[in-house]
Design an enzyme around this catalytic site. Structure first.
Site, PDB file in Angstrom:
ATOM      1  N   SER A  15      -9.545   2.254   2.279  1.00  0.00           N
ATOM      2  CA  SER A  15      -8.491   2.933   1.548  1.00  0.00           C
ATOM      3  C   SER A  15      -7.472   2.004   0.911  1.00  0.00           C
ATOM      4  O   SER A  15      -6.591   2.455   0.179  1.00  0.00           O
ATOM      5  CB  SER A  15      -7.778   3.914   2.486  1.00  0.00           C
ATOM      6  OG  SER A  15      -7.130   3.231   3.538  1.00  0.00           O
ATOM      7  N   LYS A  55       0.837  -1.198   0.000  1.00  0.00           N
ATOM      8  CA  LYS A  55       0.000   0.000   0.000  1.00  0.00           C
ATOM      9  C   LYS A  55       0.874   1.250   0.000  1.00  0.00           C
ATOM     10  O   LYS A  55       1.911   1.293   0.661  1.00  0.00           O
ATOM     11  CB  LYS A  55      -0.905  -0.027   1.223  1.00  0.00           C
ATOM     12  CG  LYS A  55      -1.973   1.063   1.254  1.00  0.00           C
ATOM     13  CD  LYS A  55      -2.923   0.838   2.420  1.00  0.00           C
ATOM     14  CE  LYS A  55      -4.017   1.901   2.465  1.00  0.00           C
ATOM     15  NZ  LYS A  55      -4.986   1.660   3.560  1.00  0.00           N
ATOM     16  N   SER A  90     -10.657  -0.022   6.102  1.00  0.00           N
ATOM     17  CA  SER A  90      -9.867   0.102   4.879  1.00  0.00           C
ATOM     18  C   SER A  90      -9.320  -1.198   4.323  1.00  0.00           C
ATOM     19  O   SER A  90      -8.904  -1.251   3.165  1.00  0.00           O
ATOM     20  CB  SER A  90      -8.712   1.080   5.099  1.00  0.00           C
ATOM     21  OG  SER A  90      -9.202   2.384   5.282  1.00  0.00           O
TER      22      SER A  90
END
Length: 486
Positions: free
Chosen positions: A160, A85, A184
């Site tokens: 996210s 990420k 997320s």
């Protein structure tokens, strides 16, 4: 390997890929090449990978093959193409946090989760897209643009950790990491038909970490199957003297060994009264019956979550003020609306507010503990509605109920973040429009293995994870990134 063989290869579970490599039926370089071809073909349509490091990945794959030639397996993730990420620092690889303030930032050290994955033999492909500073469950930012849903590029992928979910769903990575504060890891997993685990507070150590006792945000794994997530937990979920919070290790090899016969399970349609879109409710309606078929003793029951929304809002806003106040003072024009909203909320908090939030959280934790003394698991929706149009930043209504701020519609996840329990999103079904809908399984604090065992039972019974997305629509402009890392 044929083009069709490559296409099949990139959708195989990570555990199976490791078996092919360690038995020398497949090299790490061959596996990497198949993934790089898939990235070239698919990523321009979905914009999930925002920095791709092909040269570095080739070096890591070559090292994995060289080690195996000498009879040595690098670790549990040997040779697996992985993506990290864009919130997690990666040494020598651009890490932007989705913010124009950090568009050219290249860290000099790895986040502990990234380092552990590398030490376990993974082959880093690059970085996955995230909203600005991970703010919100819609993956878009001014640096790279939006990431499209793997099953319908006209819809959001969630967030996210949206880039991670789409990379997995479209066969561009075998395993991915992510983070979760308000859902997320779980929300994008649900909307892209993959598995995302939010571990118990203290299960996965974090470093570097300026707020080592702030537990709303955790790091965790994402994969196409529950077994692949358990495989990553073998690597991520070990105590570290870098971390103040550490839970003892669990044997995640035992993910397939759970017997759910007689297990008390609470079934919650609304997680204490939240609005749920009818299309999503319809997709999840068979879940209660499936749990009974698996042998669980299922009861309709809701935990008392009084005060959790207020406590979460205060603690999250305080975090944003602490993290980003200087950026807000120096360059407010370079911050997005949602980030500024959180920072400004945080700037108005008082000591009394912070104290009240801690008290509310402690009481909610105690009530959830007592609830899960009666029921080993709580099962609920992961999201409150199906994926919405990619052009929307957040939905204005859910089941006819107006949403007053950008993350109000994600309380079905943020409520569990506040209580610190492990929670996994496992693929379950699809809406009438063909959009994925995951099931959220919540367990006792520390029972991450148990949560994954029930998720594994659900996965085996449904086989939903095997339904792949159709080829993404060609021609949609999601601002694809450059092919090579700076």
């Amino acid at each position: 390997m044929s083009a069709n063989g490559d296409a099949e290869l990139v959708f195989q579970p990570a555990r199976g890929l490791i078996g092919l490599m360690t038995s020398r039926q497949l090299s790490a370089r061959e596996l990497l090449d198949a993934h790089l071809q898939q990235i070239e073909k698919v990523n321009p349509q979905v914009n999930a990978l925002v920095t791709v490091c092909a040269d570095r990945a080739c070096e890591l794959a070559a090292a994995a093959d060289a080690a195996l030639a000498k009879g040595r397996v690098l670790g549990p993730l040997h040779g697996l193409p992985a993506a990290h990420k864009d919130l997690a620092d990666t040494a020598g690889i651009r890490t932007t946090y989705g913010s124009p303030l950090h568009a050219d930032h290249v860290p000099t050290r790895n986040h502990l989760v990234v380092q552990r994955m590398l030490d376990a033999g993974c082959v880093t492909l690059g970085k996955t897209n995230t909203p600005e500073f991970g703010t919100g469950s819609q993956t878009y930012n001014p640096v790279f643009g939006a990431t499209a849903n793997a099953y319908d590029p006209a819809k959001t992928c969630g967030g996210s950790s949206g880039g991670a979910a789409v990379a997995l769903a479209t066969g561009m990575a075998a395993v991915c990491d992510g983070s979760d504060m308000a859902g997320s890891l779980r929300n994008p997993a649900s909307w892209n038909n993959v598995v995302g685990l939010r571990p118990s507070d203290g299960r996965v150590p974090q470093w570097p970490n300026d707020r080592p006792v702030f537990t709303l945000s955790v790091y965790g794994p994402m994969g196409r199957t529950v077994g692949d997530v358990a495989l990553q937990m073998l690597v991520m979920a070990r105590p570290s003297n870098r971390s103040i919070l550490n839970l003892p290790p669990q044997d995640f090899h035992a993910v397939y060994d759970g017997d759910m016969t007689g297990t008390p399970v609470a079934w919650s349609d609304t997680l204490d009264g939240l609005p749920i879109d009818p299309a999503l409710a319809e997709a999840l309606a068979p879940a209660r019956g499936l749990l009974t078929q698996l042998g669980c003793a299922v009861t309709d029951a809701e935990p008392d979550l009084t005060g959790v929304d207020e406590a979460f809002d205060i603690m999250r806003a305080a975090y944003y003020w602490q993290e980003h106040a200087q950026e807000y003072r120096d360059r407010p024009d370079q911050l997005g609306d949602s980030v500024r909203w959180e920072i400004e909320h945080g700037s108005r908090l008082t000591v009394e507010d912070l104290g009240r939030a801690e008290t509310l959280r402690a009481r909610a934790y105690d009530r959830m503990h007592d609830f899960l003394d009666t029921y080993r698991f709580l099962v609920a929706p992961v999201t409150q509605l199906p994926p919405f149009p990619i052009e929307q930043h957040w939905p204005e209504t859910v089941a006819g109920v107006p949403q007053t701020y950008y993350r109000e519609w994600m309380r079905v996840c943020s409520r569990i973040s506040l209580t610190g329990n492990p929670a996994v999103s496992v693929p379950f079904g699809f809406t009438a429009d063909g959009l994925p809908a995951g099931l959220q399984i919540i367990g006792r604090h520390g029972d991450d293995l148990g949560v994954l065992q029930l998720a594994q039972a659900v996965e085996s019974a449904t086989g939903t994870w095997r339904t792949r997305p159709a080829r993404p629509v060609v021609g949609r402009d999601h601002r694809p990134p450059p092919a090579v890392a700076p």
